[in-house]
Design a protein around this motif. Sequence first.
Motif, PDB file in Angstrom:
ATOM      1  N   VAL A 143       0.752  -1.127   0.028  1.00 15.41           N
ATOM      2  CA  VAL A 143       0.094   0.108   0.139  1.00 15.41           C
ATOM      3  C   VAL A 143       0.860   1.255   0.151  1.00 15.41           C
ATOM      4  N   LEU A 146       0.881   4.316  -3.571  1.00 17.62           N
ATOM      5  CA  LEU A 146      -0.201   3.759  -4.241  1.00 17.62           C
ATOM      6  C   LEU A 146      -0.365   4.502  -5.650  1.00 17.62           C
ATOM      7  N   SER A 147      -0.423   5.846  -5.640  1.00 16.09           N
ATOM      8  CA  SER A 147      -0.881   6.350  -6.938  1.00 16.09           C
ATOM      9  C   SER A 147       0.325   6.666  -7.975  1.00 16.09           C
ATOM     10  N   LYS A 339      -5.106   9.495 -11.903  1.00 15.39           N
ATOM     11  CA  LYS A 339      -4.696   7.919 -11.628  1.00 15.39           C
ATOM     12  C   LYS A 339      -5.364   7.589 -10.403  1.00 15.39           C
ATOM     13  N   LEU A 340      -5.247   8.419  -9.421  1.00 15.32           N
ATOM     14  CA  LEU A 340      -5.954   8.111  -8.296  1.00 15.32           C
ATOM     15  C   LEU A 340      -7.271   7.633  -8.090  1.00 15.32           C
ATOM     16  N   SER A 341      -7.935   8.789  -8.892  1.00 16.79           N
ATOM     17  CA  SER A 341      -9.359   8.475  -8.581  1.00 16.79           C
ATOM     18  C   SER A 341      -9.745   7.486  -9.691  1.00 16.79           C
ATOM     19  N   SER A 343      -7.998   4.369 -11.040  1.00 19.59           N
ATOM     20  CA  SER A 343      -7.847   2.814 -10.568  1.00 19.59           C
ATOM     21  C   SER A 343      -6.873   2.756  -9.568  1.00 19.59           C
ATOM     22  N   LEU A 344      -6.642   3.777  -8.660  1.00 19.94           N
ATOM     23  CA  LEU A 344      -5.657   3.973  -7.539  1.00 19.94           C
ATOM     24  C   LEU A 344      -4.337   3.583  -7.712  1.00 19.94           C
ATOM     25  N   SER A 345      -3.969   2.180  -8.366  1.00 15.26           N
ATOM     26  CA  SER A 345      -2.561   1.930  -8.559  1.00 15.26           C
ATOM     27  C   SER A 345      -2.522   0.824  -9.307  1.00 15.26           C
TER      28      SER A 345
END
Length: 487
Positions: A143, A146-147, A339-341, A343-345
């Motif tokens: 974790v 992540l982004s 990217k975070l919004s 698919s997160l990572s």
Amino acid sequence: MKRYQHLAEALESSILSGALHAGDRLPSIRAASISRNVSPTTVFKAYYLLEAKGLIRARDRSGFYVVGPESTRPPEIEMTSAPDERVFNVDVSDRVLQVLGATMRRDLVPLGSALPSPELYPIPRLSQVMASTLPKLSVWHTVDDLSPGSAQLRHAISLRYHADGMQVYADDLVVTNGALEALNICLGVVTQPGDAVIVESPTFYAALQALERNHLRAIEVSTHPRDGIDLEAMERAIQRYKPAACWLMTNFQNPLGSLMPEDKKRDLVALLQRYALPMIEDDVYGELYFDSRRPLPAKAFDQEGLIMHCSSFSKSLAPGWRVGWVAGGRYTQHIMRDKLSLSLSASAPAQVALSAYLSRSGFDRHLRTLRHRFEWQRNCMLQAITAHFPEGTRTTYPAGGYFLWVELPKCVDTSRLHQMALAEGISIAPGSIFSSHERFHHCLRLNYGHPWDERLQTGMEILGRLIAQQLECGDHSTDEIQQGAIP
């Protein structure tokens, strides 16, 4: 330069000067090693290099024979495309899905595939690295970061940029689920629905699909099959239509295989700066070059952060692992936010395994082998086209990647040829899927990224016969195949 390269150069010079003729038998590896006072390995590597260039060919139990510099190649496509320089709404997804859905079957001869053969990649070794790395992985590592992605992987990628003389740091990079996610995120960062985007002509169908999905319009700009987009035509389009961005492939463009020279890349960047135009650079084939060094992307000459440079490991190392990245320039923070919004990572285990593999210095050795294979397979395909396709056929001569663009006589309809080929167990990619307004009806893209064997050779023979059948029937079913393909 290494000894085998010196030997290959000397033999190539003899072939090109006419001192060695097509059909001449080269000395055996043992005889050449004695006469030239080099090791058999040196001779073998030199012969392998000449074979990859299409200058010699091995015959079973007979040795190596001179092919000659041009005798095995069809005529080259020389003309720049001439698209209708207007803005078009895009509606290609159904057409692309229909074609690509049929090419995914493993029982087909994969001439129309978008992917190289996974057999050419070190997948077992990558799996071993993952198996040995994951048990040592801290649970918190899954974790972390992540982004933007794994710090270790971003550092490893940045080192490869620095090796090419590019000042791209780990903090400039965002790891994505393959290059396609990177490209789509970048497109969303710099456009709004209704905007126009410049693309090459012909262009990668996934770029058209992305424009369609985002309710954007396409401006297709003339593109030369050898050195890329026409910058004068591009500037006219910028002045006339005020596009929001451009999406270009400067290295081994899909489908043409064109490679933009460095001085033209500098001119391209100057053009972008003149109009403050963002560019999405799709560079997934940049590592698959056949010359002595990697061609720099346009990003290397960008001092203002206008270019978002996208790439991945899918074509160079790990197909199916879906690990890509973007060097976002001035847009990095916006890309990271989206990217975070979205698919997160990307997959944490895949990132960890890739960074471990890159740290063990096997990547460049694998790439050298892969490039030689692709170059040799390209030459085999060119020879098959010469042998089996009709007079009037022309092709590109890509210096990297794994795609050939083929122009057939204008009365051939490659969409119909696609259906005929499927009935014979062969896939192709018809030219119409590479345009927003269904041009290039007498062109097709062929994939030489699969090991050349009797199955592919037979597939090319059958494809040539199907083309000949269309010519014999005088099929003009597509309005003389709608003008405007190359040339």
